[in-house]
Design an enzyme around this catalytic site. Sequence first.
Site, PDB file in Angstrom:
ATOM      1  N   ASN A   3       0.855  -1.259  -0.061  1.00 23.18           N
ATOM      2  CA  ASN A   3      -0.138  -0.185   0.128  1.00 23.18           C
ATOM      3  C   ASN A   3       0.866   1.313  -0.012  1.00 23.18           C
ATOM      4  O   ASN A   3       2.067   1.315   0.574  1.00 23.18           O
ATOM      5  CB  ASN A   3      -0.976  -0.028   1.310  1.00 23.18           C
ATOM      6  CG  ASN A   3      -0.420  -0.147   2.572  1.00 23.18           C
ATOM      7  OD1 ASN A   3       0.465  -0.798   2.681  1.00 23.18           O
ATOM      8  ND2 ASN A   3      -1.045   0.218   3.539  1.00 23.18           N
ATOM      9  N   GLU A  30       0.300   5.406   0.611  1.00 25.95           N
ATOM     10  CA  GLU A  30      -0.751   6.310   1.210  1.00 25.95           C
ATOM     11  C   GLU A  30      -0.201   7.734   0.695  1.00 25.95           C
ATOM     12  O   GLU A  30       0.939   7.915  -0.075  1.00 25.95           O
ATOM     13  CB  GLU A  30      -0.522   6.257   2.715  1.00 25.95           C
ATOM     14  CG  GLU A  30      -1.346   4.734   3.032  1.00 25.95           C
ATOM     15  CD  GLU A  30      -1.622   4.794   4.512  1.00 25.95           C
ATOM     16  OE1 GLU A  30      -1.000   5.486   5.388  1.00 25.95           O
ATOM     17  OE2 GLU A  30      -2.060   3.950   4.900  1.00 25.95           O
ATOM     18  N   CYS A  37      -4.199   0.513  -2.289  1.00 18.50           N
ATOM     19  CA  CYS A  37      -3.947  -0.555  -1.825  1.00 18.50           C
ATOM     20  C   CYS A  37      -2.857  -1.335  -2.373  1.00 18.50           C
ATOM     21  O   CYS A  37      -2.501  -1.309  -3.537  1.00 18.50           O
ATOM     22  CB  CYS A  37      -4.957  -1.333  -1.688  1.00 18.50           C
ATOM     23  SG  CYS A  37      -6.579  -0.571  -0.756  1.00 18.50           S
ATOM     24  N   GLU A  87      -2.998  -4.801  -3.033  1.00 21.80           N
ATOM     25  CA  GLU A  87      -3.529  -5.678  -4.293  1.00 21.80           C
ATOM     26  C   GLU A  87      -3.621  -4.996  -5.425  1.00 21.80           C
ATOM     27  O   GLU A  87      -3.093  -5.384  -6.331  1.00 21.80           O
ATOM     28  CB  GLU A  87      -5.032  -5.999  -3.756  1.00 21.80           C
ATOM     29  CG  GLU A  87      -4.991  -6.872  -2.554  1.00 21.80           C
ATOM     30  CD  GLU A  87      -5.366  -5.865  -1.193  1.00 21.80           C
ATOM     31  OE1 GLU A  87      -4.709  -4.950  -1.194  1.00 21.80           O
ATOM     32  OE2 GLU A  87      -6.137  -6.572  -0.224  1.00 21.80           O
ATOM     33  N   CYS A  98     -10.255  -4.617  -0.007  1.00 21.79           N
ATOM     34  CA  CYS A  98     -11.365  -3.748   0.020  1.00 21.79           C
ATOM     35  C   CYS A  98     -12.412  -3.863  -1.443  1.00 21.79           C
ATOM     36  O   CYS A  98     -11.819  -4.561  -2.000  1.00 21.79           O
ATOM     37  CB  CYS A  98     -10.947  -2.411  -0.060  1.00 21.79           C
ATOM     38  SG  CYS A  98     -10.087  -1.469  -1.251  1.00 21.79           S
ATOM     39  N   CYS A 109     -10.340  -2.917  -4.526  1.00 20.09           N
ATOM     40  CA  CYS A 109      -9.325  -4.109  -5.095  1.00 20.09           C
ATOM     41  C   CYS A 109     -10.271  -5.224  -5.328  1.00 20.09           C
ATOM     42  O   CYS A 109      -9.762  -5.864  -6.311  1.00 20.09           O
ATOM     43  CB  CYS A 109      -8.528  -4.409  -3.709  1.00 20.09           C
ATOM     44  SG  CYS A 109      -7.211  -3.102  -3.576  1.00 20.09           S
TER      45      CYS A 109
END
Length: 138
Positions: A48, A50, A59, A61, A94, A97
């Site tokens: 990830n 940010e 993210c 993934e 999430c 993803c």
Amino acid sequence: MKAPTPPQLRKLKAAAKTAAGRAYAPYSRFTVGAAILTASGKVYSGCNVENASYGLTNCAERTAIFNAVAAGEKKLRLQCVVVYTPTDMPTAPCGACRQVINEFGPKARILSICRGKGQISSSTHELLPDSFGPASLG
Ligand code: THU
């Protein structure tokens, strides 16, 4: 889609764990690593990333999948996605993803593992039933 072999699974888990160590997560401090196995047998990973503008966070993934596309995987087909978090409980992908996994891996297996014992194993269909995807466009 067939399950990864034990050596492939070991490689995926190790790659996801290494990727989590590369996460840029100064805001949430929640580090995530992901590794994907393509139908052609290659492994790509991502973490990830940010941003101070929180909503721009990417993210693990999606980073792994975009990494594969950026590396030249023209016909990317996901066989397996492994998500690793250094937590007591596993973390499922999430919603965003799940949608991106569905794009490239409608028949994939998604395995979430963690520092603790628990794990979650699901198919893309289980994570995203009645999906909107490439086929929906006709
Ligand atoms: N995150 C992931 O990388 N993957 C997931 O499936 C869930 C959430 C990240 C996004 C953000 O950097 C942090 O975890 C907390 O939400």
